[in-house]
Design a protein around this motif. Sequence first.
Motif, PDB file in Angstrom:
ATOM      1  N   HIS A   7      -7.168 -13.191   8.109  1.00 53.28           N
ATOM      2  CA  HIS A   7      -6.521 -12.285   7.161  1.00 53.28           C
ATOM      3  C   HIS A   7      -6.677 -10.835   7.631  1.00 53.28           C
ATOM      4  O   HIS A   7      -7.672 -10.479   8.248  1.00 53.28           O
ATOM      5  CB  HIS A   7      -7.143 -12.427   5.764  1.00 53.28           C
ATOM      6  N   ASN A   8      -5.682 -10.009   7.290  1.00 57.14           N
ATOM      7  CA  ASN A   8      -5.742  -8.581   7.539  1.00 57.14           C
ATOM      8  C   ASN A   8      -6.398  -7.952   6.308  1.00 57.14           C
ATOM      9  O   ASN A   8      -5.829  -7.989   5.227  1.00 57.14           O
ATOM     10  CB  ASN A   8      -4.335  -8.028   7.764  1.00 57.14           C
ATOM     11  N   VAL A   9      -7.614  -7.385   6.443  1.00 56.09           N
ATOM     12  CA  VAL A   9      -8.422  -6.971   5.296  1.00 56.09           C
ATOM     13  C   VAL A   9      -8.679  -5.465   5.335  1.00 56.09           C
ATOM     14  O   VAL A   9      -8.940  -4.900   6.398  1.00 56.09           O
ATOM     15  CB  VAL A   9      -9.782  -7.723   5.291  1.00 56.09           C
ATOM     16  N   LYS A  10      -8.611  -4.841   4.148  1.00 53.68           N
ATOM     17  CA  LYS A  10      -8.979  -3.444   3.981  1.00 53.68           C
ATOM     18  C   LYS A  10      -9.949  -3.316   2.810  1.00 53.68           C
ATOM     19  O   LYS A  10      -9.830  -4.046   1.826  1.00 53.68           O
ATOM     20  CB  LYS A  10      -7.759  -2.574   3.690  1.00 53.68           C
ATOM     21  N   LEU A  11     -10.889  -2.382   2.928  1.00 54.27           N
ATOM     22  CA  LEU A  11     -11.784  -2.080   1.821  1.00 54.27           C
ATOM     23  C   LEU A  11     -11.117  -1.006   0.974  1.00 54.27           C
ATOM     24  O   LEU A  11     -10.781   0.069   1.474  1.00 54.27           O
ATOM     25  CB  LEU A  11     -13.135  -1.584   2.327  1.00 54.27           C
ATOM     26  N   ALA A  12     -10.914  -1.282  -0.294  1.00 56.10           N
ATOM     27  CA  ALA A  12     -10.246  -0.340  -1.194  1.00 56.10           C
ATOM     28  C   ALA A  12     -11.247   0.225  -2.173  1.00 56.10           C
ATOM     29  O   ALA A  12     -12.225  -0.420  -2.548  1.00 56.10           O
ATOM     30  CB  ALA A  12      -9.130  -1.053  -1.950  1.00 56.10           C
ATOM     31  N   GLY A  13     -11.028   1.430  -2.612  1.00 57.44           N
ATOM     32  CA  GLY A  13     -11.900   2.043  -3.612  1.00 57.44           C
ATOM     33  C   GLY A  13     -13.203   2.531  -2.995  1.00 57.44           C
ATOM     34  O   GLY A  13     -13.352   2.666  -1.803  1.00 57.44           O
ATOM     35  N   GLY A  14     -14.190   2.781  -3.893  1.00 58.45           N
ATOM     36  CA  GLY A  14     -15.435   3.378  -3.424  1.00 58.45           C
ATOM     37  C   GLY A  14     -16.584   2.478  -3.358  1.00 58.45           C
ATOM     38  O   GLY A  14     -16.671   1.335  -3.376  1.00 58.45           O
ATOM     39  N   GLY A  56      -4.552  -9.930  -3.092  1.00 56.37           N
ATOM     40  CA  GLY A  56      -3.579  -9.971  -2.006  1.00 56.37           C
ATOM     41  C   GLY A  56      -3.565 -11.264  -1.220  1.00 56.37           C
ATOM     42  O   GLY A  56      -2.852 -11.369  -0.234  1.00 56.37           O
ATOM     43  N   LEU A  57      -4.326 -12.261  -1.637  1.00 55.50           N
ATOM     44  CA  LEU A  57      -4.303 -13.553  -0.950  1.00 55.50           C
ATOM     45  C   LEU A  57      -3.117 -14.363  -1.471  1.00 55.50           C
ATOM     46  O   LEU A  57      -3.006 -14.609  -2.666  1.00 55.50           O
ATOM     47  CB  LEU A  57      -5.601 -14.326  -1.202  1.00 55.50           C
ATOM     48  N   ASP A  58      -2.229 -14.749  -0.582  1.00 53.74           N
ATOM     49  CA  ASP A  58      -1.060 -15.528  -0.977  1.00 53.74           C
ATOM     50  C   ASP A  58      -1.393 -17.009  -0.878  1.00 53.74           C
ATOM     51  O   ASP A  58      -1.058 -17.672   0.097  1.00 53.74           O
ATOM     52  CB  ASP A  58       0.132 -15.175  -0.092  1.00 53.74           C
ATOM     53  N   MET A  59      -2.097 -17.499  -1.897  1.00 53.06           N
ATOM     54  CA  MET A  59      -2.532 -18.898  -1.916  1.00 53.06           C
ATOM     55  C   MET A  59      -2.279 -19.476  -3.302  1.00 53.06           C
ATOM     56  O   MET A  59      -2.222 -18.744  -4.277  1.00 53.06           O
ATOM     57  CB  MET A  59      -4.026 -19.016  -1.611  1.00 53.06           C
ATOM     58  N   ASP A  60      -2.176 -20.799  -3.370  1.00 55.19           N
ATOM     59  CA  ASP A  60      -2.050 -21.436  -4.670  1.00 55.19           C
ATOM     60  C   ASP A  60      -3.430 -21.540  -5.328  1.00 55.19           C
ATOM     61  O   ASP A  60      -4.435 -21.156  -4.737  1.00 55.19           O
ATOM     62  CB  ASP A  60      -1.393 -22.820  -4.539  1.00 55.19           C
ATOM     63  N   VAL A 107      -0.207 -11.358  -4.763  1.00 57.91           N
ATOM     64  CA  VAL A 107       0.406 -11.170  -3.457  1.00 57.91           C
ATOM     65  C   VAL A 107       0.630  -9.683  -3.237  1.00 57.91           C
ATOM     66  O   VAL A 107       1.231  -9.006  -4.057  1.00 57.91           O
ATOM     67  CB  VAL A 107       1.748 -11.919  -3.372  1.00 57.91           C
ATOM     68  N   SER A 108       0.139  -9.177  -2.119  1.00 57.73           N
ATOM     69  CA  SER A 108       0.374  -7.774  -1.796  1.00 57.73           C
ATOM     70  C   SER A 108       1.710  -7.651  -1.080  1.00 57.73           C
ATOM     71  O   SER A 108       2.144  -8.546  -0.376  1.00 57.73           O
ATOM     72  CB  SER A 108      -0.757  -7.224  -0.922  1.00 57.73           C
ATOM     73  N   LYS A 109       2.370  -6.526  -1.276  1.00 54.37           N
ATOM     74  CA  LYS A 109       3.692  -6.321  -0.687  1.00 54.37           C
ATOM     75  C   LYS A 109       3.615  -6.086   0.811  1.00 54.37           C
ATOM     76  O   LYS A 109       4.563  -6.359   1.534  1.00 54.37           O
ATOM     77  CB  LYS A 109       4.370  -5.136  -1.373  1.00 54.37           C
ATOM     78  N   ASP A 110       2.484  -5.578   1.296  1.00 53.61           N
ATOM     79  CA  ASP A 110       2.359  -5.273   2.718  1.00 53.61           C
ATOM     80  C   ASP A 110       1.559  -6.319   3.494  1.00 53.61           C
ATOM     81  O   ASP A 110       1.315  -6.156   4.681  1.00 53.61           O
ATOM     82  CB  ASP A 110       1.741  -3.893   2.913  1.00 53.61           C
ATOM     83  N   GLY A 111       1.128  -7.391   2.843  1.00 50.66           N
ATOM     84  CA  GLY A 111       0.416  -8.462   3.524  1.00 50.66           C
ATOM     85  C   GLY A 111      -1.040  -8.173   3.808  1.00 50.66           C
ATOM     86  O   GLY A 111      -1.650  -8.837   4.628  1.00 50.66           O
ATOM     87  N   VAL A 112      -1.610  -7.192   3.133  1.00 48.82           N
ATOM     88  CA  VAL A 112      -3.006  -6.801   3.363  1.00 48.82           C
ATOM     89  C   VAL A 112      -3.861  -7.317   2.208  1.00 48.82           C
ATOM     90  O   VAL A 112      -3.512  -7.149   1.047  1.00 48.82           O
ATOM     91  CB  VAL A 112      -3.135  -5.269   3.475  1.00 48.82           C
ATOM     92  N   VAL A 113      -4.969  -7.947   2.558  1.00 52.28           N
ATOM     93  CA  VAL A 113      -5.932  -8.391   1.554  1.00 52.28           C
ATOM     94  C   VAL A 113      -6.866  -7.218   1.281  1.00 52.28           C
ATOM     95  O   VAL A 113      -7.418  -6.623   2.210  1.00 52.28           O
ATOM     96  CB  VAL A 113      -6.730  -9.612   2.070  1.00 52.28           C
ATOM     97  N   ARG A 114      -7.034  -6.870   0.007  1.00 52.82           N
ATOM     98  CA  ARG A 114      -7.872  -5.719  -0.351  1.00 52.82           C
ATOM     99  C   ARG A 114      -9.111  -6.182  -1.116  1.00 52.82           C
ATOM    100  O   ARG A 114      -9.022  -7.054  -1.976  1.00 52.82           O
ATOM    101  CB  ARG A 114      -7.072  -4.734  -1.188  1.00 52.82           C
TER     102      ARG A 114
END
Length: 107
Positions: A100-107, A51-55, A26-33
């Motif tokens: 979902h609110n998605v961001k690309l992280a890293g390179g 960052g997906l808040d799922m079971d 779970v991400s603290k800001d609600g963003v899936v990375r």
Amino acid sequence: MQDSKLVYSTDTGRIKDTQQSSERSVSKDGVVRIKRETKGRKGKGVSIITGLDMDAKALKAMCTELKKKCGCGGAVKEGTIEVQTDDRDKLKSLLEAKGHNVKLAGG
């Protein structure tokens, strides 16, 4: 008296943990990375979705759907989804279509 770190007892044998924690990422800001990782995979790229808040069942179903849409393999490990593809843009569009609110992280 029960010790929380007790693994084996001569009285009862192996002690099973009664309270199993479900592993969630779970991400603290609600963003899936979505990040790309090659470390420890002999140069092969893997996209890791955190960052997906799922079971566990919902994560497995999401992983299966993403694998089918991308035409590749993957797995759910420690609350994250690992998909064996470098096409992070396709994964991003698929997750955004799910709301979902998605961001690309890293390179």
